[in-house]
Design a protein around this motif. Structure first.
Motif, mmCIF file in Angstrom:
data_model
loop_
_atom_site.group_PDB
_atom_site.id
_atom_site.type_symbol
_atom_site.label_atom_id
_atom_site.label_comp_id
_atom_site.label_asym_id
_atom_site.label_seq_id
_atom_site.Cartn_x
_atom_site.Cartn_y
_atom_site.Cartn_z
ATOM 1 N N ARG A 139 -35.915 18.568 -63.793
ATOM 2 C CA ARG A 139 -34.963 18.604 -64.909
ATOM 3 C C ARG A 139 -34.447 17.229 -65.315
ATOM 4 O O ARG A 139 -33.814 17.101 -66.358
ATOM 5 N N HIS A 140 -34.708 16.237 -64.488
ATOM 6 C CA HIS A 140 -34.216 14.891 -64.757
ATOM 7 C C HIS A 140 -35.382 13.915 -64.811
ATOM 8 O O HIS A 140 -36.377 14.095 -64.099
ATOM 9 N N GLN A 141 -35.230 12.893 -65.650
ATOM 10 C CA GLN A 141 -36.222 11.816 -65.685
ATOM 11 C C GLN A 141 -35.515 10.541 -65.267
ATOM 12 O O GLN A 141 -34.554 10.104 -65.915
ATOM 13 N N ALA A 142 -35.987 9.954 -64.167
ATOM 14 C CA ALA A 142 -35.357 8.750 -63.633
ATOM 15 C C ALA A 142 -35.815 7.534 -64.434
ATOM 16 O O ALA A 142 -37.003 7.324 -64.643
ATOM 17 N N ILE A 143 -34.852 6.767 -64.889
ATOM 18 C CA ILE A 143 -35.144 5.546 -65.630
ATOM 19 C C ILE A 143 -35.191 4.358 -64.669
ATOM 20 O O ILE A 143 -36.037 3.489 -64.795
ATOM 21 N N SER A 144 -34.290 4.373 -63.693
ATOM 22 C CA SER A 144 -34.273 3.286 -62.707
ATOM 23 C C SER A 144 -33.475 3.715 -61.482
ATOM 24 O O SER A 144 -32.767 4.720 -61.506
ATOM 25 N N ASN A 145 -33.615 2.934 -60.425
ATOM 26 C CA ASN A 145 -32.805 3.083 -59.217
ATOM 27 C C ASN A 145 -31.762 1.981 -59.245
ATOM 28 O O ASN A 145 -32.096 0.820 -59.511
ATOM 29 N N VAL A 146 -30.528 2.345 -58.975
ATOM 30 C CA VAL A 146 -29.455 1.345 -58.973
ATOM 31 C C VAL A 146 -28.608 1.542 -57.725
ATOM 32 O O VAL A 146 -28.488 2.645 -57.209
ATOM 33 N N ALA A 147 -28.022 0.451 -57.275
ATOM 34 C CA ALA A 147 -27.077 0.545 -56.158
ATOM 35 C C ALA A 147 -25.787 1.161 -56.693
ATOM 36 O O ALA A 147 -25.342 0.825 -57.789
ATOM 37 N N SER A 148 -25.256 2.112 -55.950
ATOM 38 C CA SER A 148 -23.994 2.731 -56.374
ATOM 39 C C SER A 148 -23.288 3.299 -55.157
ATOM 40 O O SER A 148 -23.836 3.341 -54.056
ATOM 41 N N GLU A 149 -22.053 3.755 -55.365
ATOM 42 C CA GLU A 149 -21.290 4.340 -54.264
ATOM 43 C C GLU A 149 -21.781 5.742 -53.920
ATOM 44 O O GLU A 149 -21.376 6.313 -52.911
ATOM 45 N N PRO A 151 -24.562 8.688 -52.758
ATOM 46 C CA PRO A 151 -25.659 8.698 -51.777
ATOM 47 C C PRO A 151 -27.023 8.488 -52.443
ATOM 48 O O PRO A 151 -27.211 8.804 -53.621
ATOM 49 N N GLN A 152 -27.934 7.994 -51.669
ATOM 50 C CA GLN A 152 -29.290 7.750 -52.165
ATOM 51 C C GLN A 152 -29.925 9.079 -52.612
ATOM 52 O O GLN A 152 -29.752 10.109 -51.973
ATOM 53 N N GLY A 153 -30.641 9.044 -53.736
ATOM 54 C CA GLY A 153 -31.312 10.237 -54.226
ATOM 55 C C GLY A 153 -30.442 11.137 -55.087
ATOM 56 O O GLY A 153 -30.843 12.250 -55.422
ATOM 57 N N THR A 154 -29.259 10.635 -55.441
ATOM 58 C CA THR A 154 -28.395 11.406 -56.336
ATOM 59 C C THR A 154 -28.312 10.681 -57.682
ATOM 60 O O THR A 154 -28.709 9.522 -57.814
ATOM 61 N N VAL A 155 -27.781 11.363 -58.660
ATOM 62 C CA VAL A 155 -27.629 10.782 -59.997
ATOM 63 C C VAL A 155 -26.470 9.794 -59.962
ATOM 64 O O VAL A 155 -25.361 10.134 -59.543
ATOM 65 N N ALA A 156 -26.743 8.569 -60.399
ATOM 66 C CA ALA A 156 -25.687 7.564 -60.479
ATOM 67 C C ALA A 156 -25.045 7.588 -61.862
ATOM 68 O O ALA A 156 -23.826 7.444 -61.983
ATOM 69 N N GLN A 157 -25.878 7.822 -62.896
ATOM 70 C CA GLN A 157 -25.359 7.842 -64.263
ATOM 71 C C GLN A 157 -26.330 8.620 -65.147
ATOM 72 O O GLN A 157 -27.543 8.505 -65.002
ATOM 73 N N THR A 158 -25.786 9.403 -66.085
ATOM 74 C CA THR A 158 -26.607 10.112 -67.071
ATOM 75 C C THR A 158 -26.602 9.298 -68.352
ATOM 76 O O THR A 158 -25.542 8.997 -68.910
ATOM 77 N N SER A 178 -29.296 6.829 -57.816
ATOM 78 C CA SER A 178 -28.627 5.950 -56.846
ATOM 79 C C SER A 178 -29.596 5.555 -55.730
ATOM 80 O O SER A 178 -30.314 6.388 -55.196
ATOM 81 N N ALA A 179 -29.583 4.275 -55.423
ATOM 82 C CA ALA A 179 -30.359 3.772 -54.293
ATOM 83 C C ALA A 179 -29.457 3.640 -53.069
ATOM 84 O O ALA A 179 -29.859 3.096 -52.043
ATOM 85 N N GLY A 180 -28.253 4.117 -53.183
ATOM 86 C CA GLY A 180 -27.283 4.027 -52.107
ATOM 87 C C GLY A 180 -26.388 2.822 -52.314
ATOM 88 O O GLY A 180 -26.556 2.054 -53.262
ATOM 89 N N PRO A 181 -25.408 2.619 -51.414
ATOM 90 C CA PRO A 181 -24.502 1.473 -51.562
ATOM 91 C C PRO A 181 -25.262 0.157 -51.416
ATOM 92 O O PRO A 181 -26.234 0.056 -50.667
ATOM 93 N N ALA A 182 -24.827 -0.856 -52.162
ATOM 94 C CA ALA A 182 -25.452 -2.169 -52.098
ATOM 95 C C ALA A 182 -25.132 -2.824 -50.761
ATOM 96 O O ALA A 182 -24.024 -2.669 -50.238
ATOM 97 N N ASP A 183 -26.124 -3.501 -50.196
ATOM 98 C CA ASP A 183 -25.887 -4.226 -48.945
ATOM 99 C C ASP A 183 -25.023 -5.448 -49.246
ATOM 100 O O ASP A 183 -25.313 -6.228 -50.138
#
Length: 185
Positions: A139-149, A151-158, A178-183
């Motif tokens: 149902r979703h098309q991923a445009i990119s992976n971004v670091a966010s608060e 968890p990894q594998g969830t939607v960071a922004q629509t 989301s690629a997960g929190p930034a190191d």
């Protein structure tokens, strides 16, 4: 007479045997002719049934093709009928001269409600995942992976809503995953 001197019976056909044998082949020939006529009648009957069945299958196939063509042609009829009032409202809004910004906004909001009603009547729903929702590749098309608060594998922004029509994806939602929190190291 000696048992060995017994007369040997004549195995040649006699006049009485010929009459009996002559009747048997005639009867057998009549039976075979009747069986052949019966078999030919059955073959003709089965051939007729086969032709009728073939014609019926062809008619069913033709009707099914016509039904599919009509469904493709007129399948969106109810949806189109639902959109006509929306177009009428937009045209009426454009025909009004000298409107205030508030009047335009009210008109646009009313038109959006009409459009939402048309969508609901025709089983069209939004796909609008919230930040933190699990990414669904169906149902979703991923445009990119971004670091966010999130968890990894969830939607960071629509970025753009998607749409379903009776549980079939018309357009997937465009999302950043989301690629997960930034190191911070």
């Amino acid at each position: 007479m000696d048992p060995q001197d017994k007369p040997i019976p004549d195995s040649r056909p006699g006049p009485e045997d010929a009459a009996a044998e002559g009747a048997a082949p005639a009867e057998a020939g009549e039976d075979l002719a009747a069986l052949l006529a019966d078999a030919e009648a059955k073959v003709a009957q089965y051939h007729d049934q086969l032709l009728r069945a073939h014609a019926e299958v062809e008619n069913v196939r033709r009707r099914a093709q016509e039904d599919v063509a009509k469904a493709r042609k007129f399948g969106i009829e109810s949806f189109a009928e639902s959109l006509i009032p929306v177009r009428d409202s937009l045209e009426a809004a454009l025909a009004q001269a000298g409107q205030t910004a508030e009047a335009w906004q009210e008109g646009v909001e009313a038109t959006l409600r009409q459009l939402n009603g048309a969508f609901e009547r025709n089983q069209m729903r939004e796909i609008a995942p919230a930040a933190g929702d699990v990414f669904d590749p169906h149902r979703h098309q991923a445009i990119s992976n971004v670091a966010s608060e999130h968890p990894q594998g969830t939607v960071a922004q629509t970025l753009q809503k998607g749409y379903l029509l009776a549980d079939r994806v018309l357009r997937p939602a465009l999302v950043m995953v989301s690629a997960g929190p930034a190191d911070t190291a």
